[in-house]
Structure formats: C-alpha cells, structure tokens
Motif scaffolding. Structure first.
Motif, short mmCIF file in Angstrom:
data_model
loop_
_atom_site.label_atom_id
_atom_site.label_comp_id
_atom_site.label_asym_id
_atom_site.label_seq_id
_atom_site.Cartn_x
_atom_site.Cartn_y
_atom_site.Cartn_z
N ALA A 166 0.82 -1.21 0.00
CA ALA A 166 0.00 0.00 0.00
C ALA A 166 0.85 1.25 0.00
O ALA A 166 0.32 2.36 0.04
N GLY A 167 2.18 1.09 -0.04
CA GLY A 167 3.08 2.22 -0.05
C GLY A 167 3.33 2.76 -1.44
O GLY A 167 2.70 2.35 -2.43
N SER A 171 2.34 -0.01 -4.26
CA SER A 171 1.02 0.17 -4.88
C SER A 171 1.14 0.29 -6.39
O SER A 171 0.27 -0.18 -7.14
N ALA A 189 0.34 -5.66 3.53
CA ALA A 189 0.20 -4.30 4.06
C ALA A 189 -0.20 -4.40 5.53
O ALA A 189 -0.54 -5.47 6.02
N LYS A 194 -5.79 -0.94 4.81
CA LYS A 194 -4.84 -1.00 3.70
C LYS A 194 -5.03 -2.25 2.86
O LYS A 194 -4.93 -2.21 1.63
N LEU A 197 -7.84 -1.75 0.57
CA LEU A 197 -7.48 -0.86 -0.53
C LEU A 197 -6.75 -1.62 -1.64
O LEU A 197 -6.98 -1.37 -2.83
N ASP A 209 -2.47 -9.11 5.79
CA ASP A 209 -2.26 -8.14 6.86
C ASP A 209 -1.12 -8.66 7.74
O ASP A 209 -1.32 -9.53 8.57
N ARG A 313 -2.51 6.80 -4.94
CA ARG A 313 -2.96 7.41 -3.70
C ARG A 313 -1.81 8.25 -3.16
O ARG A 313 -0.63 7.90 -3.34
N THR A 315 -0.57 10.57 0.43
CA THR A 315 -0.76 11.09 1.78
C THR A 315 -0.01 12.41 1.84
O THR A 315 1.20 12.45 1.57
N ASN A 335 1.64 6.14 5.92
CA ASN A 335 1.19 6.62 4.61
C ASN A 335 0.44 5.55 3.84
O ASN A 335 0.66 4.35 4.01
N THR A 336 -0.45 6.02 2.99
CA THR A 336 -1.05 5.19 1.94
C THR A 336 -0.60 5.78 0.62
O THR A 336 -0.81 6.97 0.37
N GLY A 337 0.04 4.97 -0.22
CA GLY A 337 0.60 5.49 -1.45
C GLY A 337 1.79 6.38 -1.15
O GLY A 337 2.53 6.19 -0.19
#
Length: 344
Positions: A166-167, A171, A189, A194, A197, A209, A313, A315, A335-337
C-alpha cells in the motif's frame, strides 16, 4: 546574462530549510531536525531559483541520516537535507531553463532552491499533475517498473508477491505486475484498511495483513502453489517467508529493507541454502542505474495514468514545518501510497 524574474513579483530574500540537527540513535525523532531561516544568495551564471511546491519524503533517507559508507553520501549535520522536489522557476540566469518553467530536482527539504540548471529537469504538466512526477512518474514509479521488467522480470502467468504493497513503490508495482501479465498478485500491508485498498482500488488478487501475524501461513494461503517473483521493500520476516514460498528459479528484487533501517537487530535473514537449492536469484537494485530509461518509463506511465491502468494514492502533509512528521510517518507506515509535503 541578466537575471530573469516573474513580472510584478518581488523575489524573496530569505527562505526556510529543514536541517539535520543531530544524527539519530535508533528511530529518528523530531529532535533530529531543525527549521532554519537563511538568506537567499544572488544567482550565479547558469543558475535558477525554484519556488518549491511539492517535496517527497522516502524511506531511503533514513540511511542518509547515519554517518556510514553507502551508495549515496550521508546528510551533513547542520545542513539542509535533500530529496526529490517539484517547483516553479521564479528567477533564472540560465539559457536552458526560463522563468515560469516547472522542474523536478533533488534539492528538497526547503521552500526555495538555487540550482545549476543541469541539476533541474523541466516537466510537462499537461501530461499529469506536478506531484505525480514525485510518485508514479518519478523515481517511485521507475523503481517498481525496473524491478519488475529487468531486476526480477514478470513473465505471463507468474504469481507475484509485493511487500509494503500500500506504499509508494508497492502500490504501483502491484498494478504494473498485472499489466505485465502476472496471473496472480499478492500484496502485504499493515491493517485491514490498507489490505482492503489493495483489493478494491489497486487490483491485487489477494492481500495479507502482516500485523495479524503468521505471515508465512497467510502467504501460503494466498499463494498455495508458491510465488515466482517477490519485490522486497521490507526485508526481515517478509524476505524469509518469500524465499520459503518461492518456486524453483524464482526471482527476488531487493529494493529496500525498511524493517532494519533503525538499527533493529535479531531479524533472521532468509534461508540461503534453500534459495540455492531452488536456484532462486536475489538481486539488488539502485534506481539511479535506471535513469537512462526514465523518459521511456514516463511516456508509458503517463498513458497508464490517463487511461486508468495505473491508480495512485497520496498522503499529504501541509507546509515545510510538517516535513519531519511526514518523514517519521513514512518510516512507521502511516502513509497510503506516496508520502508528499505540499509547500506554501
């Protein structure tokens, strides 16, 4: 040559920068940074003055806070940090880059940057919004692309595992793996938001997860027939589990190892004997080695952004004074993205 400046605009005489106040011991804190105001000197021949509008914070910067040999020089105590940024040229003594141009460069962590013109790259903001040139169209995207096309190339039908999915890099990498013909893409993630997402927005086939524990067991369930390609941004337990799950002649792109960036000890590495008997390749990469194909990549990625093949995405933290908080956030996985700082 005279200095060009935007008409009806008074050039600033001071600017603010984030300096490295002290080297961290273990995880960095706000005490390791200082917000400093300093005068802006006169431009020399061939230089430009950039008002920065966006800057990037990235995990690799943690290594530069330590005074040790590496592929890139450490940050200096008492001096401004640096990293990728985008901004508008507001004064110029360059024949190549004129006032009003939007450029990318590597002198971030400050509100204004004075640069020799060869250190700045003009960008076409009609192709995408400027901040994308720090993410999907920047070194972030290039890292994912090079990892999956050259370092550990994806072949049609492959099962691909992406850590930190998800980073910023992960991503993009998951979506590129699908575009390159992967049969199944699994991402790891932290937390249910996340992982949802990954499935709902980024098109992963399965999501793990890692905070729920039993990473190896979750990976076995998500990819019961094993994996062919692993993009590693984490190291530690993730790399160990990926090597154990890999099919013969699998390929690992060693992009980062954020689990050990703060000096953590006790992380068991992968079983190298197992890697040898499976004929697995583990190959490191530096994105700078792929700068010659940057233009080729940007042309492809801009089209993918435009047609929806690639979704992003971000942040965003507001203001230079929030840059340390943004950086600490990316190290902790907040962060996401892509993690960005928008400058005033």
């Amino acid at each position: 040559m005279t200095t060009q400046a935007i008409s009806n605009t008074t050039l600033p005489i001071t600017t603010r920068e984030i300096h490295l106040a002290a080297r961290p011991e273990g995880a960095p804190t706000h005490a390791n940074f200082a917000l400093v105001t300093r005068p802006i000197p006169e431009l020399a021949e061939g230089q430009i003055l950039v008002r920065n509008t966006w800057m990037s914070v990235d995990p690799y910067m943690r290594g530069r806070m330590d005074d040790r040999p590496s592929y890139i020089a450490p940050f200096e105590v008492g001096a401004a940090l640096e990293g990728s940024a985008v901004g508008e040229v507001i004064a110029s003594r360059s024949e190549r880059i004129t006032v009003g141009a939007t450029v990318t460069h590597f002198a971030g962590w400050r509100e204004h940057s004075i640069l020799d013109d060869e250190l700045a790259t003009p960008i076409d903001t009609s192709a995408a919004e400027p901040q994308h040139f720090l993410g999907a169209l920047g070194t972030t995207g290039l890292t994912a692309y090079a990892a999956l096309t050259d370092v550990s190339p994806v072949r049609p039908g492959d099962t691909v595992f992406i850590s930190a999915a998800a980073g910023a890099v992960g991503s993009v990498a998951g979506q590129l793996a699908k575009a390159l013909g992967a049969g199944r893409v699994v991402g790891s993630a932290g937390g249910p938001a996340k992982t949802a997402l990954l499935l709902e927005e980024f098109g992963f086939d399965a999501a793990i997860d890692y905070r729920a524990g039993d990473l190896a067991g979750q990976l076995a369930e998500a990819a019961p027939e094993g994996i062919d390609v692993y993009l590693d941004s984490v190291g530690g337990e993730h790399l160990r589990a990926a090597v154990a799950a890999m099919r013969p002649k699998g390929r690992v792109a060693l992009v980062g190892a954020i689990s050990g960036y703060n000096g953590a000890t006790g992380e068991q590495g992968p079983d190298l004997y197992l890697a040898a008997t499976k004929e697995i390749s583990l190959r490191g990469m530096l994105v700078s080695s792929y700068f010659p194909i940057f233009g080729e990549y940007i042309a492809k990625a801009a089209a993918w952004l435009a047609d929806g093949t690639l979704r992003t995405r971000q942040t965003v933290y507001e203001g230079l004074e929030q840059a340390p908080a943004a950086f600490l956030g990316v190290l902790s996985g907040a962060n996401t993205g892509k993690m960005l700082v928008r400058l005033g």
